[in-house]
Design a protein around this motif. Structure first.
Motif, short mmCIF file in Angstrom:
data_model
loop_
_atom_site.label_atom_id
_atom_site.label_comp_id
_atom_site.label_asym_id
_atom_site.label_seq_id
_atom_site.Cartn_x
_atom_site.Cartn_y
_atom_site.Cartn_z
N GLU A 33 -5.95 10.45 -16.34
CA GLU A 33 -6.37 9.05 -16.47
C GLU A 33 -5.15 8.12 -16.50
O GLU A 33 -5.12 7.06 -15.87
CB GLU A 33 -7.21 8.87 -17.74
N GLN A 34 -4.13 8.53 -17.25
CA GLN A 34 -2.93 7.69 -17.33
C GLN A 34 -2.27 7.56 -15.96
O GLN A 34 -1.83 6.48 -15.58
CB GLN A 34 -1.92 8.28 -18.33
N LEU A 38 -1.68 4.18 -13.90
CA LEU A 38 -0.34 3.80 -13.44
C LEU A 38 -0.40 3.46 -11.95
O LEU A 38 0.25 2.51 -11.49
CB LEU A 38 0.64 4.96 -13.70
N ARG A 39 -1.21 4.22 -11.22
CA ARG A 39 -1.38 3.93 -9.79
C ARG A 39 -1.95 2.52 -9.61
O ARG A 39 -1.51 1.76 -8.76
CB ARG A 39 -2.33 4.97 -9.18
N SER A 40 -2.93 2.16 -10.46
CA SER A 40 -3.53 0.82 -10.35
C SER A 40 -2.50 -0.26 -10.67
O SER A 40 -2.52 -1.35 -10.08
CB SER A 40 -4.71 0.67 -11.31
N ARG A 74 2.98 7.47 -3.83
CA ARG A 74 2.91 8.80 -3.19
C ARG A 74 3.22 9.91 -4.21
O ARG A 74 2.59 10.97 -4.20
CB ARG A 74 3.91 8.89 -2.03
N GLU A 75 4.16 9.65 -5.10
CA GLU A 75 4.51 10.63 -6.13
C GLU A 75 3.31 10.86 -7.07
O GLU A 75 2.99 12.00 -7.43
CB GLU A 75 5.73 10.12 -6.92
N ILE A 76 2.62 9.78 -7.43
CA ILE A 76 1.44 9.92 -8.28
C ILE A 76 0.35 10.72 -7.55
O ILE A 76 -0.24 11.65 -8.12
CB ILE A 76 0.90 8.52 -8.69
N ASP A 77 0.10 10.37 -6.29
CA ASP A 77 -0.96 11.06 -5.54
C ASP A 77 -0.64 12.55 -5.40
O ASP A 77 -1.53 13.39 -5.56
CB ASP A 77 -1.12 10.42 -4.15
N HIS A 78 0.61 12.85 -5.10
CA HIS A 78 1.00 14.26 -4.94
C HIS A 78 0.81 15.00 -6.27
O HIS A 78 0.30 16.13 -6.30
CB HIS A 78 2.46 14.32 -4.48
#
Ligand code: NAD
Length: 442
Positions: A33-34, A38-40, A74-78
């Motif tokens: 969730e965090q 962070l992505r948002s 991209r780092e978050i998605d990966h």
């Protein structure tokens, strides 16, 4: 900016420690969730982030989006995609259990460390603050973030946005300069992740030693480039110039200087001139794609390096605008000022060497670089550069691209740093790899 008081910092760290102790940051669902929030933060504030970076560094918008927003996203998605797999306990091979009772099992599992401190510099003030945070949250820690005071608009934006998006009982931003960072470093942490220069890196490591706190030190230094003879110089120059002059050369892995043979050097300088014009037009100063030096102190430092060698092109400066033109210096001797320190600005010296042997000796005579780059079509040359030198990372054909591959560890060696991160390596950095052995009671 309200300066935090010492008691504030004591209280803050105690609060984050208590939150960790209650297990707040441990559940996988909380971590995910965090990271999603962070992505948002990134996607909902693209304009605000780009505006702050423009105010601090005159960072071109396209660069701000690419390096300080899209890269962390991209780092978050990966990480979100792979986190469950990365966290899965890893059993050891059954052969390693020889001599133990039948039915024994052994594995390693990642444990969060606790409450960690992340200290960021000014050159990519969003990316270098929040990409380490991705790893710290993925690993289940509580976190204090310390942005650089050298980029105040970005620091203030981070202090405003982070509490809006992330769990305030687990993540906090402390703004400030040396006094505040000194107070932070006096606390006991479970890990300190520092990005910046080696002088402060030593201060961080000394403070950490007091509490036996592990550190990651993401430092800098001079990153060399070897250009072989018989390469396509127009292509090499285009890639070299794009990497060197992005963010006005203020990138830790920017090519610092070029080693090449005396025949190639003048042709490469000419090709670099054409590449700079293709990137920024005939007057880089009026180009929206070209940035500025962060402040007058750094301007004075870089401007003082312009006297070395012969100026092939560039060299124009304006202190009031902290502008230094993209500059290439030829015929530079190893004992000249520009070769004594990391340039961290838009000045590229070309140093002549007889060939590969001399280039390798030149590199190995100096501190181990954060990155080493090569442009060559020759497989033996690639292998020799890989096997006969030591650097944090090694990139052939496209400088600075290795850090965009999240499965590659990003970090230095020797004077260029200690430890690494990105993708699974961030999870490892912010975790303890616990050994577990289960022997049946039967
Ligand atoms: P900086 O001046 O912003 O300092 C970095 C951090 O250290 C800041 O948060 C600052 O508040 C803190 N700090 C400064 N002095 C301190 C002190 N005396 N005690 C405690 N904390 C202190 O940034 P910088 O050091 O100028 O950054 C540039 C350097 O960082 C270059 O050498 C560059 O190569 C390196 N760098 C490395 C990476 C990497 O990923 N390896 C990335 C970017 C920059």
């Amino acid at each position: 900016m309200r300066r935090p008081l010492v008691t504030d910092i004591d209280d803050l760290v105690a609060r984050l420690r208590a939150a960790f102790a209650t297990g707040r940051a441990r559940p996988l669902a909380w971590r995910r969730e965090q990271l999603t929030r962070l992505r948002s933060l990134f996607t909902e504030h693209r304009g605000d982030i780009a505006d702050a970076l423009y105010a601090d560094l005159r960072k071109p918008r396209a660069d701000a989006f690419a390096t300080e927003i899209d890269f962390p996203v991209r780092e978050i998605d990966h990480t979100l995609h792979h986190l469950d797999g990365w966290l899965r306990p890893r059993p050891v091979s059954s052969g390693a259990l020889a001599g133990l009772p039948d039915g024994s099992t052994a594995l390693t599992q990642y444990d969060p460390l606790g409450t960690v401190l992340i200290i960021a510099p000014w050159n990519y003030p969003v990316q270098l603050l929040l990409v380490p945070l991705v790893g710290a949250l993925a690993a289940g820690n509580t976190v204090v973030l310390k942005p650089s005071e050298v980029t105040p608009a970005t620091s203030a934006l981070m202090a405003r946005l982070v509490p809006q998006y992330l769990d305030t009982r687990a993540v906090a931003v402390v703004e400030g300069g040396v006094p505040e960072t000194t107070e932070l470093l006096a606390q006991r942490w479970d890990h300190i992740f520092y990005t910046g220069n080696g002088t402060v890196g030593r201060i961080v490591m000394r403070a950490a030693a007091e509490h036996l706190t592990p550190v990651t030190l993401e430092l800098g230094g001079k990153s060399p480039v070897f250009v072989d003879r018989d390469v396509d110089l127009a292509r090499v120059a285009a890639r070299l110039a794009a990497a060197k002059f992005r963010n006005a050369g203020q990138t830790c892995v920017a090519p610092d200087y070029v080693l090449t043979d005396p025949e190639t050097a003048p042709a490469l300088a000419a090709a670099l001139g054409a590449a700079v014009e293709a990137l920024f037009g005939p007057d880089p100063r009026s180009s929206q794609a070209y940035g500025r030096i962060v402040n007058e102190r750094h301007f004075d430092r870089v401007a003082a390096l312009l006297g070395s060698g012969t100026t092939a092109f560039g060299g124009q400066t304006d202190r009031a605008d902290t502008y230094i033109a993209p500059t290439v210096l030829t015929g530079v001797k190893p004992d000249e000022p520009v070769m004594q320190e990391e340039i961290f600005g838009p000045v590229l010296p070309i140093v002549e060497v007889a060939g590969l042997d001399e280039a390798i000796a030149f590199i190995n005579d100096r501190d181990k670089p954060l990155a080493l780059y090569g442009f060559t079509e020759n497989e033996t040359t690639r292998r020799r550069l890989a096997d006969e030198t030591s650097s944090g990372g090694l990139g052939f054909g496209l400088p600075m691209a290795h850090l965009r591959v999240p499965e590659l560890p990003f970090g230095g060696v020797g004077e260029s740093g200690l430890g690494n991160y990105h993708g699974p390596h961030s999870l490892a950095t912010f975790s303890h790899r616990k050994a577990r052995l289960d022997v049946p009671l039967r």
